[in-house]
Design an enzyme around this catalytic site. Structure first.
Site, PDB file in Angstrom:
ATOM      1  N   TYR A 171       0.804  -1.224   0.000  1.00  0.00           N
ATOM      2  CA  TYR A 171       0.000   0.000   0.000  1.00  0.00           C
ATOM      3  C   TYR A 171       0.837   1.273   0.000  1.00  0.00           C
ATOM      4  O   TYR A 171       0.500   2.243   0.657  1.00  0.00           O
ATOM      5  CB  TYR A 171      -0.997  -0.005   1.176  1.00  0.00           C
ATOM      6  CG  TYR A 171      -1.495  -1.386   1.503  1.00  0.00           C
ATOM      7  CD1 TYR A 171      -2.161  -2.144   0.530  1.00  0.00           C
ATOM      8  CD2 TYR A 171      -1.264  -1.973   2.740  1.00  0.00           C
ATOM      9  CE1 TYR A 171      -2.593  -3.430   0.799  1.00  0.00           C
ATOM     10  CE2 TYR A 171      -1.694  -3.262   3.007  1.00  0.00           C
ATOM     11  CZ  TYR A 171      -2.354  -3.987   2.037  1.00  0.00           C
ATOM     12  OH  TYR A 171      -2.775  -5.268   2.302  1.00  0.00           O
ATOM     13  N   HIS A 172       1.910   1.272  -0.813  1.00  0.00           N
ATOM     14  CA  HIS A 172       2.785   2.438  -0.899  1.00  0.00           C
ATOM     15  C   HIS A 172       2.952   2.930  -2.340  1.00  0.00           C
ATOM     16  O   HIS A 172       4.067   3.220  -2.768  1.00  0.00           O
ATOM     17  CB  HIS A 172       4.160   2.100  -0.321  1.00  0.00           C
ATOM     18  CG  HIS A 172       4.135   1.707   1.120  1.00  0.00           C
ATOM     19  ND1 HIS A 172       5.157   0.974   1.722  1.00  0.00           N
ATOM     20  CD2 HIS A 172       3.236   1.941   2.103  1.00  0.00           C
ATOM     21  CE1 HIS A 172       4.875   0.778   2.990  1.00  0.00           C
ATOM     22  NE2 HIS A 172       3.714   1.352   3.248  1.00  0.00           N
ATOM     23  N   PRO A 173       1.894   3.054  -3.136  1.00  0.00           N
ATOM     24  CA  PRO A 173       2.062   3.512  -4.525  1.00  0.00           C
ATOM     25  C   PRO A 173       2.581   4.944  -4.578  1.00  0.00           C
ATOM     26  O   PRO A 173       2.176   5.799  -3.796  1.00  0.00           O
ATOM     27  CB  PRO A 173       0.649   3.399  -5.099  1.00  0.00           C
ATOM     28  CG  PRO A 173      -0.263   3.523  -3.920  1.00  0.00           C
ATOM     29  CD  PRO A 173       0.463   2.832  -2.806  1.00  0.00           C
TER      30      PRO A 173
END
Length: 544
Positions: free
Chosen positions: A478-480
């Site tokens: 969850y680090h785009p």
């Protein structure tokens, strides 16, 4: 709300996420500015938002979550990965795991190389010290009195978290008392954006105090569909709110803070992007820049899970009465398992001692979720046996993906092509990383309370089998980032170093899409940093 729609604004911020909230706080210090924050989602005043461990209940909740779905990915054995992103005040800081990691100083020196010294480590450290209120007290690495309270994370750990930390030390990792201090490397307790047993989101820390100053207005349930132009100058934003189309005008500038997915989508819908791709969808081309939506970076991770001989949080949070007792304890005292991220401990390590900085992140979770409920991230419904997981993610992946439009419909989600684990280097790092997980688990502090390895299981031992398991079970952490990156080279960036969008006027970007490169750790702190420093730029400081 009609008064807001008809109001005159100097600056409109599109998105009340981590960066947008921090920016609103900075701009609220100037009494001459009229600022409007436009947010597609609604309020953050929900029980499971405020409860730190409640984020498991938000993982698939479309009321607070965009619930994006990536394209089927060959690198992930054909899985179409679930991409949760916050759709409420606070953005993803209202649904994340609350771990506060700035990143390695070298990450910011990479930013300085790409975008100038304004983004280098000395400037970043000064900004972090200004914006934080560190529970551990002020020193050369930390400040106190800033708007964002950060806890040390060392309070009330599960005994198995301590055992896992001891096992990691036995495997060769040093104990690190402060991941945002003198060194990132090592193992210990994660600092968290938690205050008084409640989630300390960007909305709580920055946006609501800014609103109380009376200089910042917020419009919720208003999804931005395109930018408004006068020639090549951005003059406002079009939003859809409760079925109505509204045109909101900004006298000075618009700042896109819609995140690594939303920001490039809005740019492309507004005519800024790859000209051929936009024309193929029947969209007007205002400025051709094929970098918009490209260079998508994200960390990929997976867990190894063991059945334990001693109780884990599974026995506390699985039964209804256990949930009830934990909930009562949290409500009455702000303590207990619901008052923390499930990633209570972890750390950073190098898979090769020749590397100049850690390339793997470790997560310690005193629970397991091998038997999930359909459609739910079961953090509050763990397995019916004592289970525990150790996880990891790659810090600086070399694989790159893309955000692209599927359709000219602004309310349709974009196409997310991750290309996860598509490089040999990424696979090699993950393979070395999972071997380290087993090395940690083999150390006496951990091994003496293990009953058996459940996932992937001891039969998965050859390199071929380990790689197949990595592809089958890995996914986004969850680090785009980096989909509208800034830089000094116009051929490789969307933004100038001052965050202004190349080729147009009156438009800036402040969110994780602006990262030149992906930092080697959790991305909430760097995103807030970008919003904070965007305030410096707008309030008349200039990038070097």
């Amino acid at each position: 709300m009609d008064a807001i729609a008809q109001g005159e604004w100097d600056i409109i911020i599109v998105g009340a996420g981590s960066a947008g909230c921090a920016l609103a706080w900075r701009l609220s210090a100037d009494p001459r500015l009229r600022v409007l924050v436009v947010e597609a989602g609604g309020t953050d005043r929900r029980l499971f938002v405020q409860m730190p461990l409640g984020y498991g209940k938000l993982f698939h909740d479309p009321r607070v979550n965009w619930c994006f779905r990536a394209e089927p990915d060959p690198g992930l054995a054909g899985v179409a990965d679930h991409w949760p992103r916050g759709r409420l005040l606070g953005g993803s800081s209202s649904i994340n795991a609350m771990v506060w990691i700035r990143g390695h100083p070298g990450d910011y020196e990479d930013w300085a190389e790409a975008a100038g010294s304004f983004w280098g480590w000395p400037e970043a450290l000064a900004a972090f010290r200004a914006l934080e209120d560190w529970e551990g007290g002020a020193d050369e690495w930390h400040g106190t009195g800033g708007p964002l309270h950060v806890s040390t994370g060392a309070r009330d750990p599960h005994p198995l978290v301590r055992r896992a930390i001891a096992a990691a030390q036995a495997a060769g990792l040093p104990f690190n008392p402060d991941f945002n201090g003198a060194s990132l490397e090592g193992v210990g307790f994660y600092p968290m954006t938690i205050r008084g047993g409640r989630r300390n989101s960007a909305a709580r820390a920055f946006l609501r105090p800014a609103m109380r100053r009376g200089r910042v207005a917020v419009m919720t349930r208003a999804q931005a569909t395109r930018l408004l132009w006068d020639g090549h100058r951005c003059t406002g934003v079009e939003v859809v709110r409760r079925g109505r189309i509204l045109h909101l005008r900004a006298a000075r500038e618009v700042v896109l803070s819609a995140g690594a997915v939303g920001t490039p989508q809005i740019l492309m819908l507004s005519g800024v992007g790859d000209g051929a791709a936009l024309a193929a969808l029947g969209l007007p081309v205002l400025h051709h820049n094929p970098q918009v939506g490209r260079n998508l970076c994200d960390h990929q991770g997976l867990n190894y899970t063991w059945r334990m001989r001693v109780p884990t949080y599974n026995q506390v949070l699985r039964p209804w009465w256990g949930k009830g007792l934990a909930g009562a304890r949290w409500l009455l005292s702000g303590r207990g398992p619901l008052a923390f991220s499930i990633n209570h401990g972890g750390g950073f390590f190098r898979t090769d001692p020749g590397r100049n900085r850690p390339n793997m992140q470790l997560y310690i979770q005193a629970f397991s979720t091998l038997i999930p409920r359909a459609g739910e991230r079961p953090v509050l419904s763990p397995d019916p046996f004592p289970g525990m997981s150790l996880g990891l993610s790659n810090c600086r992946p070399t694989s790159r993906g893309e955000i692209a439009l599927r359709t000219p419909d602004p309310l349709a989600p974009p196409r997310i092509t991750v290309n996860a684990l598509s490089s040999d280097e990424d696979i090699r790092e993950m393979l070395d990383g999972v071997r380290m997980l087993r090395r940690i688990a083999a150390q006496p502090p951990f091994a003496e309370v293990v009953a058996e390895e459940l996932r992937p299981g001891p039969a998965v031992a050859t390199e071929e089998a380990l790689v197949a398991d990595i592809r089958a079970r890995s996914g986004t952490v969850y680090h785009p980032s980096c989909t509208a990156r800034m830089g000094r080279d116009p051929a490789r960036s969307v933004l100038a170093p001052d965050l202004t969008v190349r080729g147009v006027e009156g438009l800036r970007v402040a969110d994780a899409s602006a990262f030149p490169t992906l930092p080697g750790g959790n991305t909430n702190a760097p995103a807030i940093l970008v919003g904070w420093k965007a305030g410096d730029l707008i309030l008349s400081r200039r990038a070097a």
